[in-house]
Structures are given as C-alpha cells and as structure tokens.
Design a protein around this motif. Structure first.
Motif, mmCIF file in Angstrom:
data_model
loop_
_atom_site.group_PDB
_atom_site.id
_atom_site.type_symbol
_atom_site.label_atom_id
_atom_site.label_comp_id
_atom_site.label_asym_id
_atom_site.label_seq_id
_atom_site.Cartn_x
_atom_site.Cartn_y
_atom_site.Cartn_z
ATOM 1 N N UNK A 43 36.405 45.062 45.950
ATOM 2 C CA UNK A 43 35.991 44.716 47.312
ATOM 3 C C UNK A 43 36.059 43.216 47.522
ATOM 4 N N UNK A 44 35.631 42.468 46.502
ATOM 5 C CA UNK A 44 35.716 41.007 46.594
ATOM 6 C C UNK A 44 37.173 40.585 46.722
ATOM 7 N N UNK A 45 38.065 41.249 45.977
ATOM 8 C CA UNK A 45 39.482 40.935 46.064
ATOM 9 C C UNK A 45 40.055 41.206 47.442
ATOM 10 N N UNK A 46 39.702 42.345 48.023
ATOM 11 C CA UNK A 46 40.200 42.663 49.364
ATOM 12 C C UNK A 46 39.661 41.679 50.393
ATOM 13 N N UNK A 47 38.369 41.379 50.326
ATOM 14 C CA UNK A 47 37.790 40.408 51.263
ATOM 15 C C UNK A 47 38.469 39.051 51.110
ATOM 16 N N UNK A 48 38.755 38.670 49.873
ATOM 17 C CA UNK A 48 39.424 37.391 49.623
ATOM 18 C C UNK A 48 40.808 37.368 50.268
ATOM 19 N N UNK A 49 41.579 38.431 50.067
ATOM 20 C CA UNK A 49 42.927 38.473 50.631
ATOM 21 C C UNK A 49 42.895 38.412 52.157
ATOM 22 N N UNK B 232 48.662 32.749 48.941
ATOM 23 C CA UNK B 232 47.445 33.046 48.177
ATOM 24 C C UNK B 232 47.011 34.488 48.409
ATOM 25 N N UNK B 233 47.120 34.940 49.671
ATOM 26 C CA UNK B 233 46.747 36.323 49.994
ATOM 27 C C UNK B 233 47.658 37.304 49.267
ATOM 28 N N UNK B 234 48.954 36.999 49.215
ATOM 29 C CA UNK B 234 49.887 37.880 48.506
ATOM 30 C C UNK B 234 49.580 37.929 47.015
ATOM 31 N N UNK B 235 49.243 36.786 46.428
ATOM 32 C CA UNK B 235 48.894 36.762 44.998
ATOM 33 C C UNK B 235 47.649 37.609 44.739
ATOM 34 N N UNK B 236 46.680 37.494 45.621
ATOM 35 C CA UNK B 236 45.451 38.269 45.451
ATOM 36 C C UNK B 236 45.731 39.764 45.544
ATOM 37 N N UNK B 237 46.527 40.159 46.530
ATOM 38 C CA UNK B 237 46.848 41.584 46.703
ATOM 39 C C UNK B 237 47.642 42.124 45.516
ATOM 40 N N UNK B 238 48.556 41.334 45.002
ATOM 41 C CA UNK B 238 49.317 41.780 43.832
ATOM 42 C C UNK B 238 48.425 41.909 42.606
ATOM 43 N N UNK B 239 47.409 41.062 42.507
ATOM 44 C CA UNK B 239 46.471 41.183 41.384
ATOM 45 C C UNK B 239 45.630 42.448 41.537
ATOM 46 N N UNK B 240 45.233 42.760 42.751
ATOM 47 C CA UNK B 240 44.505 44.019 42.981
ATOM 48 C C UNK B 240 45.359 45.190 42.520
#
Length: 559
Positions: A507-513, A524-532
């Motif tokens: 959830x923290x990852x989705x909110x961050x993206x 940065x949003x794409x990197x976060x989503x790929x990490x999720x």
C-alpha cells in the motif's frame, strides 16, 4: 566409545541452494542412540529443511484467481511455477513466472509449504499442502483471493516453531535476514534440553537442563514456546521470542490473551494449552499434569496401529483414572465399568473439530470434556481479554501488553476494544520506558487515526519513528497524513523509506507511485511500480497504473 564432538552450526553460504544443513542431533546419538532413532521419526524432527529434501510435487489451478501452480524438481533444485492465460480468473490478465524454493516448512503430517528469497527478503509461497484432505490449496486466508499473494513474509516468530536456531531479522523488515533464516532443519535436542557444548566438552559431567527439576512454568514453557498462541500474543518490550532458551519462562517474553467468554480453543489450531487449563483433569491434577503426561516428545504414535494408538493414550488416562482411583469410583471398578465396550478414551472425551483459522485442518479438543462437544465451537470475538495462565503462574499483565492486545482486536473492527486499548496505552505511555517503545506509539497513532484525530496520530507516529527509525508502519501511515495535508515532499520521503526498506508494504508503494506521478516524477513512479511488480507480479492496481503512465493516458506532469 568415542565422545561426540560439539554440535555443528552447519555450512552457511549466501546462496541458499548450496547451504548444507547438518544434523546437530547426531552429536547426541552416540550416547542416546535409541532416543535419537525414535525422535527422527517425529513431526518435530521433520518440521523443516532443504526444499529438495522435502520435495512434494504439486499441480493445481485455483478457481478464484485462475492461476495454475506447479512445484517441480530440476537438477536437485525445486521450483514453483505459476501462470494464467487471459481467459481465466477475475482479472483476465496473463501471468507467468517462477521462483526457486530453498526450504520447506511442515513435516507433512498436517501440511507443508516452502520458502523463497528475493533481495534478502524471505517469503512463503501462496499454496500449502493440507495433509488431512490430501490436497494442495491456497495458503490460509487466501482461499478466495483473486490475486496471487506472493509477499507473505517469513519472520523469526514463525520460523522458531519449525526450525532451530532461527535467526533474528534485520531492522529494516521482519522478513529480511543477513544470510539464511535458520541454521538447523527441524526442532533439535537443544531446543528442549538446552545448549550441549559444556555437556559434551565435559564428557557428560556437566549436566544439561533437567526438565523434571524445573519449576512448572519453566517446564511447561518448553512446549508452550510453540504450542501456545491465544487470540493475541504480545511480545514484551525489548524481548524477542527467538531468544527464549529452555529453563526460562515463556511468560517472561510474552503475554498471551484469549477472550474471557471463549470456550476451549475455539477452533484455533495451535492453542491446546489454554483449552487444557479449562479441563477438570488439569484443575484437579494441577502442576502434576503437563504436556508430556500424555505425549512422548521423543516418539510418535503415527507408526502405531490404531489399536496400539488407542492403548497408548488409554494408558495415559489410567495413570490418574486407573488403579490409583478416580473421582467417581475405585480405580479397578472404574476401568471395568466405565464403557467397557469402548476403550478409546479420546474418541469420547477429546473430539476433533474443524479449525476456523487453517483450511482443511482439525484440532483435538484439549478441554477433555465429560461429554464430548459436538460440532464446531466458534471462538469468542468480543468481550474482555484475559491472560492465559496468569493466575496459575502468578504473572502480572502490564497495561502496555493488554492495551496492545485490545489494539489487535480493534484492527478487526471491534470499537469497544479500540476504546479500551486507547485508555490502556495512554496510561502506559506515561511510563519512562514508553519513550523507546515504537509498538506502543504505533498503536496509539493507529487508534487516533481510526478516530479521525489526525494531529494526535501524527504525533504518535513521529514518536514511533523517533524510537525506531526503521518503523515502516509508522512511516507509511504518517505519510498518508502528510499527503492529506498536501505536504507531498515529506509524504514521498516517508513512503520511500517504508516501501524501499520493506516491499511487503504494498500500500505504501502504491501511494508512493501515485504521489510521485502527481508531482511530476514520472520515472520515479515507474521505478516504484516495477518494484511492486517485482515482488507482487499479480498486483492489478500496479499493473493498471503502469500501463496508464507508459501509454500516456495518465500524465505525470508537475502540478
């Protein structure tokens, strides 16, 4: 006869596929050969190990998600494969991948699962083997999940009951370890008898822990360390359950709570002891009756025939209800007249009911009722909490522990529990040791947030982070509050801390993206989503947002 060498900790490699588990019990075998041979057949001895040693092939499709799972072996390596085509499942999205399985958990008597690793984080696979029904199915609580749960964290609190020498996790996340998560497969001799080094070095002159000489609380704690769960288990501040050693009291490490109105184990699978406390047998025999009064920890009845198993447990009952007499008749008369047509005491007095928290499983009712209960007895969900065994053991329950237990109930939607938790934790917060108690501040913040008291919640989360800078729970929730105040820079920093350190915090990852995209940080949003999606490849919301950003349907322009 040569004296055995000290117990080896095993050969440790950063690559778990080459990690060789030694048999630490072998050091005991030369002098205790008969016990050693019997113990190796027990579920405890076989509770964990290398995945290849516990390999069980699997192949099944989960209807709710449409995902097909397969466990297979290739060149002495075990793999979990998963796939879904676009015509199955609720999402209609294709999925394919696999993970290498490093260890197994579960002897197979009740069930089995496997562990895999990603970037030093350890996870349980989404599927379990359920031995009673002889089926593969989803892990408990995920039977109807529409998405594949691939971020089920494996923490030391789980491992300590399946493997010996479970290692403490790193501060960043409860399922991240410096190397391997445990050093020995199965439950070893030392888990019950204590460290053997001085005993072996002195050639037996230095005695090991004598269980019969321990006080009842310490004696019983050796079993309760794994066979006591309760509705809530609260670890004392500054303690870790992995540090428990034979000869200590488990109640010095944690408090265990059940609802006062609960009758028996309420269908829970690992809570035999609090049910036993309610039995007339335990109330009458007191400290004399313990787990080993009926169970042989060095052997198993699984290898016995049904008549032999019945006779084994009947003999345990007759220790109190036999020649020495019983509460209702002389021993000899009792044995002859008490239902001579059925010598299976357990079938009448310890019924087996379906558990409510583990799919396809049953539990034995340790209340030892005069007339066996019929059907499932649901656990109490509301009402006052009481500490298991507190009166008998003379242990005190702190406001902090009781408050945290009620906070667990509040997380399940119990409003009365939320009120009681807040009162207790506010009182506990006045003590000096509360300054370093991040869990206390976490739960006070959570309760304030539930009550829409955001200012107070923010203060509590700040105190939690001051006590533990790696507290992902506090960081994630404080970020949510900061985002609500439109302090997006602070929110991003906090969510980055929470999700980068602990990828279980999806959830923290989705909110961050979402916020990164909202403030113009597209890459940065794409990197976060790929990490999720690295850790949770079936996360539908992440896949949708990723496609929207990549296609341009969602613009990540600066506001």
């Amino acid at each position: 006869m040569g004296w055995p060498s000290a117990v080896s900790a095993g050969k440790i490699s950063s690559d778990a596929a080459t990690f060789q588990l030694t048999d630490p019990n072998a050091a005991c075998a030369k002098c205790h050969q008969a016990i050693y041979k019997r113990y190796r057949t027990t579920p405890m001895a076989r509770a964990s190990g290398l995945a290849i040693d516990g390999f069980m092939p699997a192949s099944f499709t989960h209807p709710a998600s449409g995902i097909s799972y397969r466990i297979s072996e290739e060149d002495r390596r075990v793999w979990l494969s998963f796939e879904r085509d676009t015509t199955t499942g609720s999402t209609g999205q294709a999925l394919q991948g696999r993970r290498e399985l490093k260890y197994f958990l579960g002897s197979g008597k009740r069930g089995r699962t496997y562990l895999f690793e990603d970037e030093g984080y350890w996870f349980e696979i989404p599927i379990n083997w359920y031995a009673k029904k002889q089926v593969w199915d989803m892990a408990p609580n995920y039977l109807t999940a529409s998405e594949m749960p691939l971020t089920l964290p494996v923490d030391p609190g789980c491992l300590r009951c399946h493997a010996s020498s479970a290692q403490p996790s790193l501060p960043q996340a409860r399922n991240k370890y410096a190397s391997v998560p445990f050093l020995h497969g199965g439950i070893t001799c030392e888990a019950c008898h204590g460290n053997s080094e001085s005993h072996i070095a002195s050639r037996g002159k230095q005695a090991m822990t004598n269980l019969n000489e321990l006080k009842p609380a310490q004696r019983d704690s050796i079993c309760l360390n794994c066979h006591l769960e309760g509705q809530a288990a609260i670890v004392h501040q500054g303690r870790r359950l992995v540090d428990f050693h034979p000869g200590e009291s488990i109640f010095d490490y944690a408090s265990f709570f059940v609802h006062k109105a609960e009758a028996g184990s309420g269908g829970r699978a690992t809570s035999q002891w609090e049910a036993l406390l309610q039995s007339a047998c335990k109330r009458g025999a007191g400290d004399k009756l313990t787990c080993t009064s009926c169970h042989d920890p060095h052997g198993t009845t699984d290898t016995l025939s049904q008549p032999e198993r019945i006779a084994f447990y009947r003999a345990r009952c007759l220790q109190c209800h036999g020649a020495s007499g019983s509460a209702t008749a002389s021993g000899a008369t009792f044995v002859k007249t008490h239902h001579p047509e059925n010598v299976d005491c357990v079938s009448c007095h310890m019924s087996r009911n379906t558990s409510n928290d583990i799919a396809h499983e049953q539990v034995t009712d340790h209340r030892i009722l005069r007339i066996a209960a019929s059907g499932y007895v649901p656990p109490a969900k509301t009402g006052p909490l009481v500490a298991v065994g507190a009166t008998m053991l003379g242990s005190e329950v702190s406001e902090r522990d009781l408050g945290l237990a009620y906070a667990q109930m509040a997380a399940g939607g119990d409003r009365d529990a939320a009120t009681r938790a807040h009162e207790l934790l506010q009182s506990a917060e006045k003590h000096p040791e509360a300054d370093t108690d991040h869990e206390l501040h976490d739960q006070l913040g959570f309760l304030d947030q539930l009550a829409a008291n955001n200012d107070a919640a923010g203060r509590e989360y700040g105190l939690a982070l001051k006590a533990d800078a790696d507290d992902a729970f506090a960081a994630g929730n404080l970020a949510l509050l900061k985002a609500g105040e439109k302090k997006y820079g602070t929110a991003i920093d906090l969510w980055q801390q929470a999700f980068q350190d602990d990828p279980v915090e999806l959830r923290a990852g989705m909110n961050l993206a979402i916020v990164e995209c909202g403030v113009g940080q597209r890459e940065a949003a794409l990197r976060t989503l790929n990490r999720i999606l690295q850790f949770s490849p079936d996360h539908e919301s992440a896949k949708v947002l990723l496609r929207e950003i990549q296609s341009g349907r969602r613009s990540c322009s600066k506001p």
